[in-house]
Motif scaffolding. Structure first.
Motif, mmCIF file in Angstrom:
data_model
loop_
_atom_site.group_PDB
_atom_site.id
_atom_site.type_symbol
_atom_site.label_atom_id
_atom_site.label_comp_id
_atom_site.label_asym_id
_atom_site.label_seq_id
_atom_site.Cartn_x
_atom_site.Cartn_y
_atom_site.Cartn_z
ATOM 1 N N LEU A 150 0.841 -1.191 0.000
ATOM 2 C CA LEU A 150 0.000 0.000 0.000
ATOM 3 C C LEU A 150 0.875 1.240 0.000
ATOM 4 N N TYR A 151 0.740 2.066 -1.012
ATOM 5 C CA TYR A 151 1.437 3.342 -1.082
ATOM 6 C C TYR A 151 0.398 4.445 -1.025
ATOM 7 N N ARG A 152 0.673 5.445 -0.227
ATOM 8 C CA ARG A 152 -0.200 6.616 -0.171
ATOM 9 C C ARG A 152 0.663 7.844 -0.373
ATOM 10 N N PHE A 153 0.181 8.766 -1.153
ATOM 11 C CA PHE A 153 0.923 9.970 -1.440
ATOM 12 C C PHE A 153 0.106 11.182 -1.014
ATOM 13 N N SER A 154 0.761 12.122 -0.361
ATOM 14 C CA SER A 154 0.128 13.373 0.014
ATOM 15 C C SER A 154 1.217 14.369 0.366
ATOM 16 N N PRO A 155 0.892 15.646 0.367
ATOM 17 C CA PRO A 155 1.903 16.634 0.760
ATOM 18 C C PRO A 155 2.335 16.408 2.205
ATOM 19 N N TYR A 175 6.330 -9.158 11.183
ATOM 20 C CA TYR A 175 7.711 -8.691 11.218
ATOM 21 C C TYR A 175 8.744 -9.819 11.310
ATOM 22 N N GLU A 176 8.291 -11.040 11.528
ATOM 23 C CA GLU A 176 9.225 -12.157 11.680
ATOM 24 C C GLU A 176 10.073 -12.330 10.424
ATOM 25 N N ASP A 177 11.359 -12.487 10.620
ATOM 26 C CA ASP A 177 12.321 -12.759 9.547
ATOM 27 C C ASP A 177 12.453 -11.625 8.525
ATOM 28 N N LEU A 178 12.044 -10.418 8.885
ATOM 29 C CA LEU A 178 12.201 -9.296 7.958
ATOM 30 C C LEU A 178 13.512 -8.563 8.243
ATOM 31 N N SER A 179 14.116 -8.044 7.202
ATOM 32 C CA SER A 179 15.317 -7.222 7.363
ATOM 33 C C SER A 179 14.891 -5.845 7.886
ATOM 34 N N PRO A 180 15.819 -5.044 8.404
ATOM 35 C CA PRO A 180 15.470 -3.687 8.836
ATOM 36 C C PRO A 180 14.847 -2.864 7.700
ATOM 37 N N ALA A 181 15.325 -3.040 6.470
ATOM 38 C CA ALA A 181 14.753 -2.298 5.337
ATOM 39 C C ALA A 181 13.317 -2.730 5.068
ATOM 40 N N GLN A 182 13.041 -4.027 5.151
ATOM 41 C CA GLN A 182 11.669 -4.502 4.942
ATOM 42 C C GLN A 182 10.744 -3.970 6.040
ATOM 43 N N LYS A 183 11.229 -3.922 7.266
ATOM 44 C CA LYS A 183 10.434 -3.366 8.365
ATOM 45 C C LYS A 183 10.166 -1.883 8.135
ATOM 46 N N ALA A 184 11.152 -1.165 7.594
ATOM 47 C CA ALA A 184 10.978 0.263 7.326
ATOM 48 C C ALA A 184 9.859 0.498 6.318
ATOM 49 N N VAL A 185 9.736 -0.385 5.336
ATOM 50 C CA VAL A 185 8.682 -0.243 4.328
ATOM 51 C C VAL A 185 7.294 -0.354 4.969
ATOM 52 N N LEU A 186 7.182 -1.109 6.055
ATOM 53 C CA LEU A 186 5.895 -1.298 6.721
ATOM 54 C C LEU A 186 5.520 -0.154 7.658
ATOM 55 N N ASP A 225 22.131 1.501 -0.380
ATOM 56 C CA ASP A 225 22.817 0.215 -0.172
ATOM 57 C C ASP A 225 21.967 -0.780 0.628
ATOM 58 N N GLY A 226 20.725 -0.396 0.967
ATOM 59 C CA GLY A 226 19.829 -1.282 1.699
ATOM 60 C C GLY A 226 19.909 -1.137 3.204
ATOM 61 N N SER A 227 20.877 -0.368 3.703
ATOM 62 C CA SER A 227 20.956 -0.133 5.140
ATOM 63 C C SER A 227 19.853 0.839 5.561
ATOM 64 N N VAL A 228 19.575 0.881 6.839
ATOM 65 C CA VAL A 228 18.502 1.728 7.350
ATOM 66 C C VAL A 228 19.091 2.749 8.311
ATOM 67 N N GLU A 229 18.675 3.995 8.170
ATOM 68 C CA GLU A 229 19.128 5.082 9.031
ATOM 69 C C GLU A 229 17.900 5.823 9.547
ATOM 70 N N VAL A 230 17.858 6.067 10.835
ATOM 71 C CA VAL A 230 16.722 6.790 11.418
ATOM 72 C C VAL A 230 17.031 8.278 11.391
ATOM 73 N N THR A 231 16.129 9.051 10.793
ATOM 74 C CA THR A 231 16.258 10.503 10.825
ATOM 75 C C THR A 231 15.350 11.026 11.924
ATOM 76 N N THR A 232 15.742 12.118 12.508
ATOM 77 C CA THR A 232 15.008 12.641 13.649
ATOM 78 C C THR A 232 15.047 14.159 13.663
ATOM 79 N N ARG A 233 14.132 14.732 14.410
ATOM 80 C CA ARG A 233 14.138 16.180 14.630
ATOM 81 C C ARG A 233 15.067 16.493 15.793
ATOM 82 N N SER A 234 15.383 17.743 15.944
ATOM 83 C CA SER A 234 16.274 18.132 17.036
ATOM 84 C C SER A 234 15.576 17.915 18.379
ATOM 85 N N GLU A 235 16.375 17.711 19.399
ATOM 86 C CA GLU A 235 15.829 17.543 20.755
ATOM 87 C C GLU A 235 15.058 18.783 21.182
#
Length: 128
Positions: free
Chosen positions: A49-54, A76-87, A103-113
């Motif tokens: 499921l893909y949803r697009f909005s501003p 979530y069983e047996d999913l890679s971090p990238a597959q979990k990110a898609v969900l 490269d398939g790695s996953v990085e968490v982006t965040t707002r400032s504290e």
């Protein structure tokens, strides 16, 4: 929606099952009444499921639940971090969320504290 249509007991003449094969894509507005007929095959049916909005008009973080909510745990069983990110449920990129790198790695982006603290002080929540 008329009673009986949701569970498929009535009005089947108005329910359209598009003929598809593996790999096909069906696009429609979520404003369109939609659903799926009962699955009778021996193999699992999967949906993406893909949803697009501003970014200023996104679904809330409680779409599937947040911080402990979400899809059933077995999903979530047996999913890679990238597959979990898609969900991840759809939400603005200003929130803490996993992003999949080329490269398939996953990085968490965040707002400032500072911004998170502001939301906590003003709204009483981690995110506004």
């Amino acid at each position: 929606m008329p009673k009986g249509m949701v569970d498929g007991e009535r009005f089947e003449e108005f329910v359209i099952q598009p003929p598809t094969k593996a790999g096909d894509v069906i696009l429609f507005s979520e404003g369109t009444v939609h659903g799926a007929k009962s699955w009778t095959a021996d193999h699992q049916r999967r949906t993406c499921l893909y949803r697009f909005s501003p970014a200023t008009n996104v679904y809330g973080r409680s779409y599937f639940g947040h911080e402990g909510g979400g899809w059933p745990k077995r999903t979530y069983e047996d999913l890679s971090p990238a597959q979990k990110a898609v969900l991840e449920a759809p939400f603005a990129n200003r929130l803490d969320r996993p992003n999949i790198n080329p490269d398939g790695s996953v990085e968490v982006t965040t707002r400032s504290e500072r911004k998170k603290q502001h939301d906590h002080d003003v709204f009483g929540t981690k995110y506004f």
